[in-house]
Design an enzyme around this catalytic site. Structure first.
Site, PDB file in Angstrom:
ATOM      1  N   ARG A  15       5.504 -29.343  12.440  1.00 16.20           N
ATOM      2  CA  ARG A  15       4.123 -29.546  11.984  1.00 16.20           C
ATOM      3  C   ARG A  15       3.452 -28.262  11.486  1.00 16.20           C
ATOM      4  O   ARG A  15       2.341 -28.281  11.001  1.00 16.20           O
ATOM      5  CB  ARG A  15       3.290 -30.187  13.107  1.00 16.20           C
ATOM      6  CG  ARG A  15       3.544 -31.668  13.251  1.00 16.20           C
ATOM      7  CD  ARG A  15       2.808 -32.265  14.427  1.00 16.20           C
ATOM      8  NE  ARG A  15       3.492 -31.973  15.689  1.00 16.20           N
ATOM      9  CZ  ARG A  15       2.924 -32.138  16.879  1.00 16.20           C
ATOM     10  NH1 ARG A  15       1.668 -32.521  16.978  1.00 16.20           N
ATOM     11  NH2 ARG A  15       3.615 -31.882  17.971  1.00 16.20           N
ATOM     12  N   GLY A  78      15.973 -31.910  24.252  1.00 20.69           N
ATOM     13  CA  GLY A  78      14.936 -32.066  25.267  1.00 20.69           C
ATOM     14  C   GLY A  78      14.757 -30.825  26.116  1.00 20.69           C
ATOM     15  O   GLY A  78      15.600 -29.918  26.125  1.00 20.69           O
ATOM     16  N   LYS A 349      -4.535  11.408   2.892  1.00 18.71           N
ATOM     17  CA  LYS A 349      -3.200  11.028   3.350  1.00 18.71           C
ATOM     18  C   LYS A 349      -2.447  12.241   3.875  1.00 18.71           C
ATOM     19  O   LYS A 349      -2.416  13.278   3.214  1.00 18.71           O
ATOM     20  CB  LYS A 349      -2.413  10.391   2.199  1.00 18.71           C
ATOM     21  CG  LYS A 349      -1.096   9.789   2.630  1.00 18.71           C
ATOM     22  CD  LYS A 349       0.007   9.959   1.610  1.00 18.71           C
ATOM     23  CE  LYS A 349       0.666  11.311   1.744  1.00 18.71           C
ATOM     24  NZ  LYS A 349       1.812  11.493   0.830  1.00 18.71           N
ATOM     25  N   TYR A 364      -9.117  12.686  -3.799  1.00 17.00           N
ATOM     26  CA  TYR A 364      -7.831  12.381  -3.161  1.00 17.00           C
ATOM     27  C   TYR A 364      -7.305  13.647  -2.500  1.00 17.00           C
ATOM     28  O   TYR A 364      -7.103  14.671  -3.157  1.00 17.00           O
ATOM     29  CB  TYR A 364      -6.807  11.865  -4.182  1.00 17.00           C
ATOM     30  CG  TYR A 364      -5.446  11.678  -3.553  1.00 17.00           C
ATOM     31  CD1 TYR A 364      -5.296  10.836  -2.443  1.00 17.00           C
ATOM     32  CD2 TYR A 364      -4.322  12.349  -4.021  1.00 17.00           C
ATOM     33  CE1 TYR A 364      -4.058  10.685  -1.832  1.00 17.00           C
ATOM     34  CE2 TYR A 364      -3.080  12.191  -3.418  1.00 17.00           C
ATOM     35  CZ  TYR A 364      -2.963  11.353  -2.315  1.00 17.00           C
ATOM     36  OH  TYR A 364      -1.752  11.200  -1.706  1.00 17.00           O
ATOM     37  N   ASN A 375     -15.510  22.750   1.103  1.00 16.44           N
ATOM     38  CA  ASN A 375     -16.191  21.680   0.391  1.00 16.44           C
ATOM     39  C   ASN A 375     -15.316  21.198  -0.755  1.00 16.44           C
ATOM     40  O   ASN A 375     -15.041  21.947  -1.687  1.00 16.44           O
ATOM     41  CB  ASN A 375     -17.542  22.179  -0.128  1.00 16.44           C
ATOM     42  CG  ASN A 375     -18.421  20.993  -0.496  1.00 16.44           C
ATOM     43  OD1 ASN A 375     -17.947  20.031  -1.105  1.00 16.44           O
ATOM     44  ND2 ASN A 375     -19.679  21.048  -0.121  1.00 16.44           N
ATOM     45  N   TYR A 385       2.205  14.935  -6.094  1.00 20.37           N
ATOM     46  CA  TYR A 385       3.447  14.239  -6.433  1.00 20.37           C
ATOM     47  C   TYR A 385       3.835  14.590  -7.855  1.00 20.37           C
ATOM     48  O   TYR A 385       3.031  14.421  -8.787  1.00 20.37           O
ATOM     49  CB  TYR A 385       3.195  12.723  -6.294  1.00 20.37           C
ATOM     50  CG  TYR A 385       4.376  11.837  -6.493  1.00 20.37           C
ATOM     51  CD1 TYR A 385       5.562  12.053  -5.788  1.00 20.37           C
ATOM     52  CD2 TYR A 385       4.310  10.750  -7.357  1.00 20.37           C
ATOM     53  CE1 TYR A 385       6.649  11.198  -5.961  1.00 20.37           C
ATOM     54  CE2 TYR A 385       5.383   9.893  -7.515  1.00 20.37           C
ATOM     55  CZ  TYR A 385       6.553  10.122  -6.827  1.00 20.37           C
ATOM     56  OH  TYR A 385       7.610   9.272  -6.987  1.00 20.37           O
ATOM     57  N   SER A 403     -16.391  19.946  -9.013  1.00 18.69           N
ATOM     58  CA  SER A 403     -16.224  18.537  -9.381  1.00 18.69           C
ATOM     59  C   SER A 403     -15.096  18.388 -10.379  1.00 18.69           C
ATOM     60  O   SER A 403     -14.899  19.239 -11.238  1.00 18.69           O
ATOM     61  CB  SER A 403     -17.513  18.027 -10.027  1.00 18.69           C
ATOM     62  OG  SER A 403     -18.549  18.107  -9.086  1.00 18.69           O
ATOM     63  N   ALA A 421     -15.672  23.713 -11.747  1.00 19.73           N
ATOM     64  CA  ALA A 421     -15.642  22.286 -12.060  1.00 19.73           C
ATOM     65  C   ALA A 421     -14.718  22.036 -13.249  1.00 19.73           C
ATOM     66  O   ALA A 421     -14.641  22.842 -14.167  1.00 19.73           O
ATOM     67  CB  ALA A 421     -17.048  21.799 -12.372  1.00 19.73           C
TER      68      ALA A 421
END
Ligand code: UD1
Ligand code: CA
Length: 458
Positions: A15, A78, A349, A364, A375, A385, A403, A421
């Site tokens: 079921r 059974g 990660k 990341y 910072n 990678y 940035s 930046a």
């Protein structure tokens, strides 16, 4: 008496409408059978035997790491026949406790009480009082309340069907007697099966005491045959876990909207908002606050840390007084010291971040060792990678990355360095200096914006 536990788990679970054997269906992220084995272990039995059949190899493979014995029931003839398959490995002087692989919420305390009721010349039986016992075998007692036998639903007379006390299937029986009785089972009944329940009548006939125990709570004896029942038992499990957290002093925004699929250790005055899922082993320190819609797996979070809405935290060790999220993601293996901020749309990660370092927006941080008070500017990407291999990045204390900067690993950013930046840096960034690696801004004097040629013109 020495205790052997047999778990019946050969049923197919038609079921469920699933390719997965029933006892492998997950409840709170763990196979049904896993819950039963874990509870069985707490009784410290001499042995645990699992009777398996349907999806056999799959079931065995799922529990390859468990020290349990396996008995194959090739054909499901059974419950009595199933138990018989496990008996060759059990000595006569043991007590056999029978459990079902699809009754996952059975409680240790109840089983201990049931085992204590049985003995060399006494079997015990776990029963349940239900307003509607349809489907259950019925417990037939005599005028003095002594159990006489169990009659299955399909074999019962109308009078017997009116009995509200059902058989849970869980029983404790001395092995020597059980072996004799199982050998005498016949399948002349409505289902043509060897019913384990028939041993009750044999015990009575042989003058062996049959001691019933009415289950103290109903959910612990609920069996799972279809997905509706699975969902109901999942809800019950959720309630149980939420209740335990509330009793331990945790505030839950809504006890019906938290899932604990594993172990959760909590400090004092923890607050957990709605729709939070905990998986594996999670530890939350004192005064931790977890925002809504968050998943935390195999992680520890230090005191006074706040996790804002919609974060995914996996295999991370997060220090005290950190701010995480909203919308932050930790992939496996990260360590954060104290007072670290990891903000929205930041992925971390396999990295360490030192005290009071910040990556507040859109970054990341992969395979990086980040010092203290660093910072990491919005849009900073650690390019770890090269398409074939992963490389590490080291960022010294007090460094700032501007940035939209790309740090191409392997690379070292020195202490107190500033990366301008929009820079893509591929070589070491010296300490204490500003390094800029981007095309110089130029303005072309006398430049004219092109205009469209007129339509239909020459
Ligand atoms: C059984 C009991 C019934 C009880 C009910 C509680 C018998 C004859 N009946 O009914 O009194 O009220 O459980 O749920 O015992 N299994 C095997 N091999 C088999 C048959 C079953 O391993 O050949 C296992 C199943 O995987 C399951 C358990 O035994 O874990 C119970 O089987 P199920 O078919 O659900 O039992 P019922 O006949 O409904
Ligand atoms: Ca059943």
């Amino acid at each position: 008496m020495k205790l052997s536990i047999v778990i019946l788990a050969a049923g197919q679970g038609k079921r469920m409408n699933s390719d997965r054997p029933k006892v492998l269906q997950p409840l709170a992220g763990r196979p049904l059978l896993g819950h039963v084995i874990a509870t069985a272990r707490t009784l410290e039995p001499t042995a645990i035997e699992v009777v398996y059949g349907h999806g056999g190899e799959q079931v065995r493979a799922a529990f390859a790491g468990e020290s349990v014995g396996w008995a194959l029931q090739a054909e499901q003839l059974g419950t009595g026949h199933a138990l018989m398959q496990a008996m060759p490995s059990i000595a006569d002087d043991h007590l056999v406790l029978v459990l079902y692989g699809d009754v996952p919420l059975i409680r240790r305390e109840t089983l201990a009480a049931l085992v204590a009721l049985a003995g060399p010349r006494a079997m015990s039986l776990l029963t349940v009082q239900l307003p509607d016992p349809t489907g259950y075998g019925r417990i037939v007692r005599d005028a003095d309340g002594r159990v006489q036998r169990i009659v299955e639903q399909k074999d019962a007379t109308p009078d017997e069907l009116a009995i509200r006390e059902g058989n849970t299937g869980v029983m404790a029986v001395p092995a020597g007697l059980l072996r004799q009785w199982l050998g005498r089972l016949r399948n002349a009944n409505a289902q043509g099966e060897y019913y384990l329940t028939d041993v009750v009548e044999m015990a009575v006939a042989d003058g062996v005491a049959v001691r019933p125990l009415v289950a103290p709570t109903v959910p612990e004896v609920l069996g799972i045959n279809d997905r509706l029942q699975l969902a109901e038992v999942e809800a019950e499990y959720r309630r149980l876990r939420a209740r335990a957290l509330l009793q331990a002093g945790v505030t839950l925004a809504d006890p019906a909207r938290i899932d604990v699929r594993g172990t959760l250790e909590t400090g004092r005055d923890v607050f957990i908002d709605v729709n939070v899922v905990f998986e594996g082993h999670v530890r939350l320190g004192d005064r931790v606050r977890i925002g809504p819609n968050t998943v935390v797996r195999d992680s520890s979070i230090g005191a006074d840390t706040q996790v804002f809405a919609c974060c995914v935290v996996e295999s991370a060790t997060i220090g005290a007084s950190c701010n995480i999220g909203p919308f932050a993601r930790f992939r496996p293996s990260s360590q954060l010291a104290d007072e670290v901020h990891v903000g929205n749309f930041v992925e971390v990660k396999n990295s360490r971040m030192g005290n009071a370092s910040k990556a507040n927006h859109l970054a990341y941080v992969g395979d990086a060792t980040v010092g203290a008070r660093v910072n990491i500017g919005a849009g900073t990407i650690v390019a770890n990678y090269d398409g074939a291999n992963k490389h590490r990045t080291t960022i010294g204390d007090d460094a700032h990355t501007g940035s939209n900067s790309v740090l191409v690993a392997p690379i070292v950013v020195g202490e107190g360095a500033t990366v301008g930046a929009g820079s893509t840096v591929t070589k070491a960034v010296p300490a204490g200096k500003l390094t800029v690696a981007r095309a110089k801004q130029v303005t072309l004097e006398g430049w004219k914006r092109p205009v469209k040629a007129p339509k239909g013109g020459v």
